[in-house]
Scaffold this active site. Structure first.
Site, PDB file in Angstrom:
ATOM      1  N   GLU A 130     -18.329 -17.180  19.687  1.00 25.76           N
ATOM      2  CA  GLU A 130     -17.158 -16.388  19.299  1.00 25.76           C
ATOM      3  C   GLU A 130     -17.225 -16.081  17.807  1.00 25.76           C
ATOM      4  O   GLU A 130     -18.173 -16.465  17.132  1.00 25.76           O
ATOM      5  CB  GLU A 130     -15.863 -17.120  19.670  1.00 25.76           C
ATOM      6  CG  GLU A 130     -15.745 -18.501  19.091  1.00 25.76           C
ATOM      7  CD  GLU A 130     -14.781 -19.401  19.890  1.00 25.76           C
ATOM      8  OE1 GLU A 130     -13.882 -19.968  19.277  1.00 25.76           O
ATOM      9  OE2 GLU A 130     -14.955 -19.523  21.128  1.00 25.76           O
ATOM     10  N   LYS A 132     -16.011 -16.234  13.783  1.00 22.91           N
ATOM     11  CA  LYS A 132     -15.351 -17.146  12.847  1.00 22.91           C
ATOM     12  C   LYS A 132     -14.384 -16.316  12.015  1.00 22.91           C
ATOM     13  O   LYS A 132     -14.779 -15.564  11.128  1.00 22.91           O
ATOM     14  CB  LYS A 132     -16.362 -17.849  11.956  1.00 22.91           C
ATOM     15  CG  LYS A 132     -15.693 -18.887  11.053  1.00 22.91           C
ATOM     16  CD  LYS A 132     -16.686 -19.883  10.497  1.00 22.91           C
ATOM     17  CE  LYS A 132     -16.000 -21.083   9.882  1.00 22.91           C
ATOM     18  NZ  LYS A 132     -15.094 -20.766   8.795  1.00 22.91           N
ATOM     19  N   ASP A 134     -11.467 -15.286   9.413  1.00 20.16           N
ATOM     20  CA  ASP A 134     -11.296 -15.706   8.037  1.00 20.16           C
ATOM     21  C   ASP A 134      -9.810 -15.718   7.711  1.00 20.16           C
ATOM     22  O   ASP A 134      -9.274 -14.779   7.143  1.00 20.16           O
ATOM     23  CB  ASP A 134     -12.052 -14.735   7.133  1.00 20.16           C
ATOM     24  CG  ASP A 134     -12.506 -15.399   5.859  1.00 20.16           C
ATOM     25  OD1 ASP A 134     -12.242 -16.603   5.700  1.00 20.16           O
ATOM     26  OD2 ASP A 134     -13.105 -14.716   5.023  1.00 20.16           O
ATOM     27  N   TYR A 241      -8.369 -20.115  19.475  1.00 15.30           N
ATOM     28  CA  TYR A 241      -9.759 -20.475  19.749  1.00 15.30           C
ATOM     29  C   TYR A 241      -9.934 -21.872  20.328  1.00 15.30           C
ATOM     30  O   TYR A 241     -11.058 -22.338  20.500  1.00 15.30           O
ATOM     31  CB  TYR A 241     -10.642 -20.295  18.511  1.00 15.30           C
ATOM     32  CG  TYR A 241     -10.174 -21.029  17.262  1.00 15.30           C
ATOM     33  CD1 TYR A 241     -10.069 -22.408  17.233  1.00 15.30           C
ATOM     34  CD2 TYR A 241      -9.857 -20.313  16.114  1.00 15.30           C
ATOM     35  CE1 TYR A 241      -9.647 -23.073  16.092  1.00 15.30           C
ATOM     36  CE2 TYR A 241      -9.444 -20.967  14.958  1.00 15.30           C
ATOM     37  CZ  TYR A 241      -9.336 -22.351  14.953  1.00 15.30           C
ATOM     38  OH  TYR A 241      -8.925 -22.996  13.831  1.00 15.30           O
ATOM     39  N   LYS A 330     -23.120 -18.575   9.530  1.00 14.68           N
ATOM     40  CA  LYS A 330     -22.536 -17.616   8.579  1.00 14.68           C
ATOM     41  C   LYS A 330     -23.268 -16.286   8.522  1.00 14.68           C
ATOM     42  O   LYS A 330     -24.395 -16.153   9.001  1.00 14.68           O
ATOM     43  CB  LYS A 330     -22.568 -18.238   7.188  1.00 14.68           C
ATOM     44  CG  LYS A 330     -21.696 -19.451   7.049  1.00 14.68           C
ATOM     45  CD  LYS A 330     -20.389 -19.041   6.480  1.00 14.68           C
ATOM     46  CE  LYS A 330     -19.675 -20.227   5.866  1.00 14.68           C
ATOM     47  NZ  LYS A 330     -18.534 -19.861   5.099  1.00 14.68           N
ATOM     48  N   CYS A 427     -15.670  14.333 -22.039  1.00 15.17           N
ATOM     49  CA  CYS A 427     -16.643  13.998 -20.997  1.00 15.17           C
ATOM     50  C   CYS A 427     -17.914  13.450 -21.647  1.00 15.17           C
ATOM     51  O   CYS A 427     -18.489  14.094 -22.528  1.00 15.17           O
ATOM     52  CB  CYS A 427     -16.956  15.242 -20.175  1.00 15.17           C
ATOM     53  SG  CYS A 427     -18.323  15.023 -19.027  1.00 15.17           S
ATOM     54  N   CYS A 430     -20.807  16.265 -20.987  1.00 14.30           N
ATOM     55  CA  CYS A 430     -20.848  17.614 -21.564  1.00 14.30           C
ATOM     56  C   CYS A 430     -19.916  17.791 -22.751  1.00 14.30           C
ATOM     57  O   CYS A 430     -19.928  18.837 -23.399  1.00 14.30           O
ATOM     58  CB  CYS A 430     -20.542  18.662 -20.499  1.00 14.30           C
ATOM     59  SG  CYS A 430     -18.796  18.733 -20.046  1.00 14.30           S
ATOM     60  N   CYS A 445     -13.108  15.922 -15.939  1.00 13.76           N
ATOM     61  CA  CYS A 445     -13.770  16.720 -16.963  1.00 13.76           C
ATOM     62  C   CYS A 445     -13.418  18.169 -16.684  1.00 13.76           C
ATOM     63  O   CYS A 445     -13.468  18.620 -15.541  1.00 13.76           O
ATOM     64  CB  CYS A 445     -15.278  16.511 -16.865  1.00 13.76           C
ATOM     65  SG  CYS A 445     -16.227  17.806 -17.665  1.00 13.76           S
ATOM     66  N   CYS A 451     -20.644  21.715 -16.915  1.00  6.05           N
ATOM     67  CA  CYS A 451     -20.983  20.309 -17.109  1.00  6.05           C
ATOM     68  C   CYS A 451     -22.203  19.955 -16.258  1.00  6.05           C
ATOM     69  O   CYS A 451     -22.164  20.045 -15.035  1.00  6.05           O
ATOM     70  CB  CYS A 451     -19.800  19.419 -16.711  1.00  6.05           C
ATOM     71  SG  CYS A 451     -20.165  17.658 -16.856  1.00  6.05           S
TER      72      CYS A 451
HETATM   73  S1  IVH Z   1     -13.108 -24.281  16.159  1.00  2.00           S
HETATM   74  C1  IVH Z   1     -14.077 -27.864  16.880  1.00  2.00           C
HETATM   75  N1  IVH Z   1     -13.360 -21.685  16.257  1.00  2.00           N
HETATM   76  O1  IVH Z   1     -13.024 -22.544  10.768  1.00  2.00           O
HETATM   77  C2  IVH Z   1     -13.822 -27.299  15.590  1.00  2.00           C
HETATM   78  N2  IVH Z   1     -12.705 -22.665  14.194  1.00  2.00           N
HETATM   79  O2  IVH Z   1     -13.779 -25.794   9.953  1.00  2.00           O
HETATM   80  C3  IVH Z   1     -12.490 -26.695  15.471  1.00  2.00           C
HETATM   81  N3  IVH Z   1     -12.289 -21.034  12.402  1.00  2.00           N
HETATM   82  O3  IVH Z   1     -10.497 -23.663   9.274  1.00  2.00           O
HETATM   83  C4  IVH Z   1     -12.493 -25.338  14.943  1.00  2.00           C
HETATM   84  N4  IVH Z   1     -12.738 -19.249  13.577  1.00  2.00           N
HETATM   85  O4  IVH Z   1      -9.640 -22.389  11.331  1.00  2.00           O
HETATM   86  C5  IVH Z   1     -13.065 -22.745  15.478  1.00  2.00           C
HETATM   87  N5  IVH Z   1     -13.593 -19.383  16.498  1.00  2.00           N
HETATM   88  C6  IVH Z   1     -13.291 -20.442  15.733  1.00  2.00           C
HETATM   89  C7  IVH Z   1     -12.911 -20.300  14.385  1.00  2.00           C
HETATM   90  C8  IVH Z   1     -12.630 -21.452  13.637  1.00  2.00           C
HETATM   91  C9  IVH Z   1     -12.362 -19.690  12.396  1.00  2.00           C
HETATM   92  C10 IVH Z   1     -11.916 -21.850  11.215  1.00  2.00           C
HETATM   93  C11 IVH Z   1     -10.905 -22.908  11.481  1.00  2.00           C
HETATM   94  C12 IVH Z   1     -11.184 -23.941  10.436  1.00  2.00           C
HETATM   95  C13 IVH Z   1     -12.645 -23.748  10.188  1.00  2.00           C
HETATM   96  C14 IVH Z   1     -13.401 -24.867  10.856  1.00  2.00           C
END
Ligand code: IVH
Length: 693
Positions: A130, A132, A134, A241, A330, A427, A430, A445, A451
């Protein structure tokens, strides 16, 4: 039926309570459709009517004001501080694979396999992959289906009670759908969409309030806001999640099914997820989502892999606070901090002076960045960026790097503010005066095509791939041609000879011949490309296409007045005025005549009225992988016929084009009964429209 008024004796207490319950359920259903499925089911006015009816009932019968009532999302007074919440099941963190290459997936998989004592002959491990997100981790506690508490992660053991703020997040249901277990904790991320973030920052700036550096900070700041009425005005979103405490209830056997169940309870679960086999499956997902990253409406900083089987998860267990069954993989960071050495300006095609930050080189978004845009004076003021500051630089995908904000803690003393018109009253290219019109964000300008910078940009634009497509005429060459006064206007390009060219630095006879051939080839073009090539302010590729289609030939376009121009789809008064101004300038008409005389030609057609292509007004959604067309190619084919490609499925979608591994968009399309086509179907539709386009 309106049961709110006191003077409706016919309504018994039971009837009123039933009506209130029915309204709550109906509003919750519409909220789910709107905020979770992104598929609104009723007009706003109708929704407002239901909402007001419920408010009126509750006004008269306060006892009916239940905690899960949608009228109770915003409420409560500002807090002095947040109460502490002890998590019944700790909120874990997650190990990060800093290697941003595919190998990160292989390293994780081999760690899992060795911990499970699998050898090379054993079948691959199944994973749930899935995004991650932010944002900020939140745990939602539902008791008997009703949201009773929301807490931040804190140190993982103890977080802060942010229930009042979380209740304002419309995508989070106050009551679960369906048969809810007695206790259920759902964990996920509160985040802010990029478009919501931009709008919020504009609003904050307009009100003279502080702006946020990025969506993550805006989301975190909003949730940790002590006044819930302020949090309520912050556009927050949520993705679930995982699970926390589940009481007596036994969750399904795999993580993927857990997410399905969470979605069925009415919480938003991101559609970009997959069940994959082994390391290669993970690496493919990482690459696929990496390609998608910049088109997502929200920020991600990586993907997350989880062993799909919950039994295996249990077997793998934890090391310190990190589960051995999950990892974050990442992508290259899109932000970095560096020193702002100086601010210079670049003069654009239309004379606009864009302030450019000269930076201490820094590695961000996968490349070394030395320059970044500061957009204009207002942006410099808004961000309060000063020369000598340490600044956050952002480079997302292929967009131009930008300076996001100064790191104020690292500012020494009080460096002077940067005022563009003071530093550049004339400018730098020119020497013409620089002016900034009232209500205009940009300084310009006044030199026009006198120019050289504007002349160069105009030529580069004219020769560009999407305009006249003169291969090999890049900025180095244009610099030389303009600096040596060989080329002043595009017409001069068609008068070039081998001699003049071959004498230029780094240009042999061979390259000169090649360039002349490319120029020759560009003589036959399309009307749309020619209009675009002219570089009329506010006329991009799409508008140029619309103009070509609408007027059919150049003379009709040149002759059109502002009213006639506004008949073209998407052409408003400002664009129409820019076009009329351009053709009103005798000098511009002369260049066009000279280009024609020099043999530049295009096919002219009959005007086609206001129908901008056979698929005009039709909205498409692409999902999954098509057998031969890339996403960009499919999009281009649709847009070439006037269709629009949207990111998410709603009732307003006309066609869903589904390929392999199409996900929840396809499910949603089926649920909504939309037309679903595969690649062949799309091609058939395109061919059909070609014959009458
Ligand atoms: S699972 C089993 N799934 O990442 C671990 N975390 O250190 C529990 N985060 O601040 C987290 N997307 O909020 C999980 N799809 C995702 C996530 C996710 C973002 C963040 C979470 C936490 C950090 C995990």
């Amino acid at each position: 039926m309106d049961l709110s008024a006191d003077n409706s004796p016919a309504a018994s207490a039971g009837e009123v309570a039933a009506r209130a319950a029915a309204l709550r359920a109906e509003i919750a259903r519409h909220d789910h459709a709107y905020y979770v499925l992104d598929a609104p089911t009723i007009p706003d006015a109708e929704y407002d009517r239901l909402f007001r009816e419920l408010q009126a009932i509750e006004q008269v019968h306060p006892a009916l004001r239940s905690a899960d009532s949608p009228t109770q999302r915003v409420g409560g007074k500002p807090l002095a501080q947040f109460a502490a919440v002890r998590h019944r099941i700790p909120m874990l963190s997650i190990r990060t694979e800093t290697d941003t290459e595919a190998s990160g997936a292989f390293v994780f998989d081999s760690r899992v396999r060795s911990a499970l004592k699998r050898n090379d002959e054993d079948p691959p491990i199944e994973y749930a992959a899935e995004l991650k997100f932010d944002g900020l981790a939140i745990s939602l506690r539902y008791e008997d289906g009703v949201l009773v508490q929301a807490a931040t992660r804190g140190d993982g053991e103890t977080g802060e009670d942010v229930t009042a703020n979380v209740r304002t997040v419309k995508a989070i249901p106050l009551r679960l759908r369906g048969e809810a277990p007695p206790v259920l904790e759902i964990r996920g991320e509160v985040y802010m969409r990029r478009d919501d973030f931009e709008r919020l920052n504009t609003r904050q700036a307009d009100a003279g309030d502080k702006t946020f550096v990025n969506p993550r900070n805006a989301a975190a700041g909003s949730i940790r806001q002590l006044d819930p009425s302020i949090a309520a005005r912050r556009p927050l979103s949520f993705f679930a999640y995982g699970l926390g405490d589940t009481g007596e209830w036994t969750p399904p056997a795999t993580h993927a099914e857990v997410l399905d169940v969470i979605a069925a309870f009415g919480l938003p679960v991101c559609e970009h997820r997959a069940v994959v086999q082994g390391a290669q499956g993970l690496a493919d997902f990482h690459a696929r989502m990496g390609a998608l990253r910049d088109t997502l409406p929200f920020d991600i900083d990586g993907v997350v892999y989880k062993v799909n089987s919950r039994a295996l998860q249990q077997q793998l267990g934890f090391v310190t606070r990190e589960p051995r069954w999950a990892v974050a993989h990442k992508y290259p960071a899109q932000e970095a901090v560096t020193l702002l050495r100086d601010i210079e300006v670049q003069v654009g095609r239309t004379g606009a002076l864009t302030p450019v930050a000269r930076l201490e080189p820094v590695f961000v978004g996968g490349v070394t960045v030395t320059n970044a845009t500061l957009h204009n004076q207002d942006e410099i003021d808004r961000k309060d960026v000063r020369i000598g500051d340490w600044v956050i630089v952002r480079r997302a995908g292929d967009v131009i790097p930008e300076v996001v904000a100064p790191v104020l803690e690292r500012r020494s003393g009080e460096p002077p503010r940067f005022v563009l018109l003071e530093r550049f009253p004339t400018c730098p290219v020119c020497g013409s005066h620089v002016v900034r019109g009232e209500d205009e964000a940009v300084a310009r300008c006044t030199g026009g095509l006198f120019c050289p910078a504007q002349r160069k940009q105009a030529l580069l634009h004219f020769a560009g791939r999407r305009a006249m497509d003169i291969e090999g005429l890049g900025d180095k060459l244009v610099d030389q041609l303009v600096d040596a006064a060989i080329v002043k206007t595009p017409v001069d390009l068609y008068r070039l000879g081998v001699l003049a060219l071959a004498n230029l630095e780094r240009m042999g006879e061979k390259s000169a011949q090649n360039l002349l051939m490319a120029i020759e080839k560009s003589r036959s073009t399309t009307l749309a490309r020619f209009i675009f090539a002219l570089g009329i302010r506010n006329v991009g590729e799409a508008t140029a296409r619309d103009l070509a289609r609408h007027f059919g030939n150049l003379d009709a376009l040149v002759a059109a007045d502002v009213d006639a121009l506004q008949q073209v789809p998407d052409v408003g008064p400002i664009v129409a005025q820019c076009i009329a101004d351009f053709f009103g300038e005798p000098h511009n008409r002369e260049v066009i005549e000279q280009l024609r005389a020099a043999g530049v030609q295009w096919a002219e057609g009959e005007p086609q009225g206001t129908v901008a292509g056979a698929l005009a007004g039709k909205t498409f959604v692409l999902t999954g992988t098509l057998p031969t067309l890339s996403r960009d190619e499919a999009k281009a084919l649709i847009e070439a016929r006037g269709g629009k490609v949207a990111g998410s499925v709603s009732k307003k979608t006309h066609y869903v084009i589904a390929g392999a591994e199409a996900g929840s968009k396809l499910d949603k399309a089926q649920a909504l009964g939309l037309a679903i086509l595969d690649e062949d179907g799309l091609r058939a539709l395109l061919n059909e429209t070609d014959t009458n386009a």
